[in-house]
Design an enzyme around this catalytic site. Structure first.
Site, PDB file in Angstrom:
ATOM      1  N   TYR A  98      -2.102   9.845  -3.706  1.00 57.56           N
ATOM      2  CA  TYR A  98      -3.205   9.521  -4.609  1.00 57.56           C
ATOM      3  C   TYR A  98      -4.224  10.676  -4.531  1.00 57.56           C
ATOM      4  CZ  TYR A  98      -7.645   7.600  -6.067  1.00 57.56           C
ATOM      5  OH  TYR A  98      -8.859   7.432  -6.661  1.00 57.56           O
ATOM      6  N   ASP A 170       0.210   3.763   3.329  1.00 51.95           N
ATOM      7  CA  ASP A 170      -0.568   3.215   2.219  1.00 51.95           C
ATOM      8  C   ASP A 170       0.371   2.301   1.416  1.00 51.95           C
ATOM      9  OD1 ASP A 170      -1.863   2.751  -0.221  1.00 51.95           O
ATOM     10  OD2 ASP A 170      -2.960   4.635  -0.132  1.00 51.95           O
ATOM     11  N   LYS A 195      -6.500  -2.969  -6.268  1.00 51.66           N
ATOM     12  CA  LYS A 195      -5.306  -2.994  -7.123  1.00 51.66           C
ATOM     13  C   LYS A 195      -4.649  -4.385  -7.105  1.00 51.66           C
ATOM     14  CE  LYS A 195      -6.222   1.427  -7.280  1.00 51.66           C
ATOM     15  NZ  LYS A 195      -7.493   1.790  -7.826  1.00 51.66           N
TER      16      LYS A 195
HETATM   17  C1  LIG Z   1      -2.340   4.544  -3.506  1.00 53.51           C
HETATM   18  C2  LIG Z   1      -3.838   4.498  -3.501  1.00 53.51           C
HETATM   19  N1  LIG Z   1      -4.485   4.527  -2.326  1.00 53.51           N
HETATM   20  C3  LIG Z   1      -5.840   4.498  -2.280  1.00 53.51           C
HETATM   21  C4  LIG Z   1      -6.599   4.458  -3.422  1.00 53.51           C
HETATM   22  C5  LIG Z   1      -8.107   4.446  -3.341  1.00 53.51           C
HETATM   23  O1  LIG Z   1      -8.598   3.156  -3.562  1.00 53.51           O
HETATM   24  P1  LIG Z   1     -10.011   2.817  -4.248  1.00 53.51           P
HETATM   25  O2  LIG Z   1      -9.946   3.283  -5.652  1.00 53.51           O
HETATM   26  O3  LIG Z   1     -10.103   1.329  -4.093  1.00 53.51           O
HETATM   27  O4  LIG Z   1     -11.057   3.525  -3.462  1.00 53.51           O
HETATM   28  C6  LIG Z   1      -5.957   4.412  -4.668  1.00 53.51           C
HETATM   29  C7  LIG Z   1      -6.756   4.357  -5.912  1.00 53.51           C
HETATM   30  O5  LIG Z   1      -6.246   4.481  -6.999  1.00 53.51           O
HETATM   31  C8  LIG Z   1      -4.541   4.438  -4.707  1.00 53.51           C
HETATM   32  O6  LIG Z   1      -3.878   4.426  -5.871  1.00 53.51           O
END
Ligand SMILES: Cc1ncc(COP(=O)(O)O)c(C=O)c1O
Length: 379
Positions: A98, A170, A195
């Site tokens: 990400y 993750d 998400k």
């Molecule tokens: C795989 C993944 N990890 C972490 C994050 C970060 O999360 P947040 O947007 O809630 O800060 C995202 C955000 O799109 C993500 O897709």
């Protein structure tokens, strides 16, 4: 207890005796002490709050961890996690991450003395080749965002154990409903709770879930010190979202499969990256280590013109960043989630001007396909 029951009754702790079915929102920053040296168990909401505690206990049970910490966003969770490490420490991470994690690593964590090697973690021998004396952790996203590469978690865990490294996964895309990294040997699981866990595109949240009490103690100290905790009302929204996690994921996955198959047959689509398709290179490992494939699809159109047209013409599907909610969203990774990654590095990974990412929601798949069909059409 079955997973879907846990989603609803994950924490059965009662916080009052009114018989309220829904956990109360304890909108209080602080808690009074019954006397000197006495505590109700709650002192100040940065440390703990009953509504957030209910959520954290549920998240820990769903992932099979000993503890979970709920943060104000996924990035707040990952940023706090980086505080486990000291200047000079080295972390090996998936090379298709990400974009926000990439931005954190190279703009903030590096400034604080951490070092990173990005490698294709689907290939365990490549991870091993990058291990050096200062390496402290392997950080995996699986499937990766947006190219959908899958890492064999059990194999990565064996490698991590043999070198005394932490394995961090993750699990935002599959959630514990489809994948349980801790049971496969990981030490820490991360979520963007924004998400699928929240599921309604209305609340930001993040989680760290840990496999042992030593890690819990170290991370709880960081958590209370940094203060990126989730607010009571937002905790309640995520509790409510999790109640329907299993049914949402199943339905979204069914629709994603139909849409992925439809995309595969479209003349303006050159490649479809969906881990549920037997043609996906990581289909077998996905099937072996999880119980589902989720509802995230990336696909490459035949030209930039087609990609831009699809983004401008979708009407039911929204052109917006984020994923995992009941509304179907389409994203242009090159300009949105991965805009901060240097062009050459991004393109080498396949994140080009033709690539689109689709998070399939809960609308009828037939309506979604009709929307895509008209969006592909030239005027
Ligand atoms: C795989 C993944 N990890 C972490 C994050 C970060 O999360 P947040 O947007 O809630 O800060 C995202 C955000 O799109 C993500 O897709």
């Amino acid at each position: 207890m079955d997973f879907s029951t846990l989603c609803i009754h994950g924490s059965d702790r009662k916080y009052d005796n009114t018989g309220a079915i829904s956990v109360p929102i304890f909108q209080s920053a602080t808690f009074a002490h019954p006397g000197v040296g006495l505590s109700t168990g709650y002192d100040y909401s940065r440390l703990q709050n009953p509504t957030r505690e209910h959520l954290e206990m549920t998240a820990a049970k769903l992932e099979g961890g000993v503890d979970a910490m709920a943060f104000s966003s996924g990035m707040a969770a990952i940023a706090a996690l980086m505080e486990l490490f000291s200047p000079g420490d080295h972390i090996i991470a998936s090379d298709d991450l990400y974009g926000g994690s990439h931005r954190l690593f190279y703009n903030i964590s590096e400034k604080n003395g951490l070092r990173f090697s990005l490698v294709n973690t689907s290939d365990i021998s490549r991870i091993e080749a990058h291990i050096r004396p200062e390496t402290k952790a392997i950080f995996i996203e699986t499937p990766t965002n947006p190219m959908m590469h899958v890492t064999d978690i059990a194999a990565a865990a064996r490698l991590a154990k043999s070198y005394n490294l932490l394995l961090i996964v993750d699990n935002t895309f599959l959630t514990p409903y489809y994948l349980k990294p801790l049971a496969l040997g990981a030490d820490i699981v991360i979520h963007s709770g924004t998400k699928f866990l929240g599921g309604h595109n209305d609340t930001l949240a993040g989680f760290l879930v840990v496999a042992d009490s030593g890690l819990s103690e170290r991370l709880r100290f960081i958590y209370k010190t940094i203060g990126g905790c989730l607010a009571p009302f937002d905790s309640w929204l995520i509790i409510r979202g999790i109640k329907t996690l299993a049914v949402r994921m199943d339905r979204q996955q069914d629709s994603a499969m139909k849409i992925a198959q439809w995309l595969q047959g479209h003349k303006k689509v050159k490649a479809v990256h969906y881990i549920g398709l037997p043609s996906h290179p990581d289909y077998e490992v996905s099937k072996r280590q999880g119980t589902g494939f989720g509802s995230m699809i990336s696909f490459e159109t035949d030209s930039e013109e087609t990609a831009v047209r699809v983004l401008s013409k979708v009407s039911l599907i929204q052109y917006a960043e984020s994923l995992g909610g009941v509304e179907t969203l389409i994203t242009y990774p090159m300009l949105q989630t991965h805009a901060d990654i240097p062009k050459e590095e991004r393109e080498a990974k396949g994140i080009n001007e033709r690539l689109l990412r689709l998070s399939v929601g809960l609308e009828s798949p037939e309506d979604l396909i009709r929307d895509l069909e008209q969006a592909f059409e030239e005027e």
